[in-house]
Design a protein around this motif. Structure first.
Motif, short mmCIF file in Angstrom:
data_model
loop_
_atom_site.label_atom_id
_atom_site.label_comp_id
_atom_site.label_asym_id
_atom_site.label_seq_id
_atom_site.Cartn_x
_atom_site.Cartn_y
_atom_site.Cartn_z
N GLN A 1 0.82 -1.21 0.00
CA GLN A 1 0.00 0.00 0.00
C GLN A 1 0.86 1.26 0.00
O GLN A 1 0.52 2.25 -0.64
CB GLN A 1 -0.94 -0.02 1.21
N ARG A 2 1.98 1.23 0.70
CA ARG A 2 2.88 2.39 0.70
C ARG A 2 3.45 2.64 -0.69
O ARG A 2 3.63 3.80 -1.10
CB ARG A 2 4.00 2.15 1.71
N GLY B 1 2.97 6.05 -3.08
CA GLY B 1 4.06 6.73 -3.77
C GLY B 1 3.80 6.85 -5.26
O GLY B 1 4.05 7.90 -5.86
N TYR B 2 3.28 5.79 -5.84
CA TYR B 2 2.97 5.82 -7.28
C TYR B 2 1.90 6.85 -7.58
O TYR B 2 2.00 7.60 -8.56
CB TYR B 2 2.51 4.43 -7.72
N PRO C 1 7.00 6.71 4.73
CA PRO C 1 7.72 6.73 3.46
C PRO C 1 7.23 5.60 2.56
O PRO C 1 6.72 4.59 3.04
CB PRO C 1 9.18 6.49 3.88
N ALA C 2 7.39 5.80 1.26
CA ALA C 2 7.08 4.71 0.33
C ALA C 2 8.09 3.58 0.57
O ALA C 2 9.26 3.82 0.81
CB ALA C 2 7.17 5.20 -1.11
N PHE D 1 12.81 3.87 -5.06
CA PHE D 1 12.74 4.39 -6.42
C PHE D 1 11.40 5.09 -6.66
O PHE D 1 11.35 6.16 -7.28
CB PHE D 1 12.95 3.26 -7.44
N ILE D 2 10.33 4.47 -6.16
CA ILE D 2 9.02 5.09 -6.27
C ILE D 2 8.98 6.39 -5.49
O ILE D 2 8.43 7.41 -5.95
CB ILE D 2 7.92 4.13 -5.76
#
Length: 201
Positions: free
Chosen positions: A86-87, A91-92, A136-137, A141-142
């Motif tokens: 879900q994180r 981020g996406y 945080p995600a 990278f995301i």
């Protein structure tokens, strides 16, 4: 070894063991008997985890039940990896809303808290019990794409490519480069603390 001994993080232990294993393979001294011993050790580890760790026992039990109810696979995946999926989705979504320059470096958590509702990120009705948007995600990278947009993400990749191309004393740097690659893989699913180790490498 100290980190493995004192940490309470499964991710940290996994990262250390995988780094050591890859360095061992790269050293060129590996033998077939060593792989047999490693495989045996892994089997023993899972057996002990099944009988002596409640969470591991529950994971294995639910894994066996998937043969009877395959539709429970998403629920099991969320249970195993926690709130990471879900994180990553959060981020996406932040990146999609701000694709060019992102939400600002270091501003991801504040942006997510102000603009997203946790209920909107359940996965087919399944949600980790500890999921919030104020984290945080899980994928660095995301998160970089979300904070820096396409421009920042490209810059990040350029920096990593520069690190990858460094030669120097190849024999001396080999363990560090291997640990660097393992860390990059780990950062796909664990971005809470491993990013600090990346820059240390």
């Amino acid at each position: 070894l100290v980190a493995i001994a004192i940490t309470q993080s499964v991710s940290m232990v996994g990262w250390c063991i995988l780094s050591f294993f890859c360095i061992y393979i790269k050293s060129g001294v590996s033998k077939k008997i060593h792989f047999i011993m490693i495989a045996f050790g892994i089997v023993i580890f899972f057996v002990l985890a099944y009988f002596f760790n409640d969470r591991a026992h529950l994971i294995f039990s639910r894994l066996f039940l998937l043969f009877e109810n395959p539709s429970d696979s998403l629920s099991l995946l969320v249970f195993v990896v926690g709130n990471r999926l879900q994180r990553i989705v959060v981020g996406y979504e932040a990146f999609i809303q701000n694709p060019l320059v992102g939400v600002g470096l270091g501003a991801f958590r504040e942006y997510s808290t102000n603009n997203f509702d946790p209920d909107d990120f359940s996965l087919n009705g399944v949600s980790a019990f500890d999921f919030t948007v104020d984290t945080p995600a899980a994928n660095v990278f995301i998160e970089m794409a979300a904070e820096g947009g396409i421009i920042g993400f490209i810059g990040y990749i350029v920096i990593l490519s520069f690190i990858h191309r460094q030669k120097g004393n190849i024999k001396l740097l080999a363990p560090l480069k291997i640990a660097f690659y393992v860390t990059m893989v780990a950062l796909l699913i664990e971005a809470s603390y491993l990013r600090n180790y990346l820059w240390a490498l």
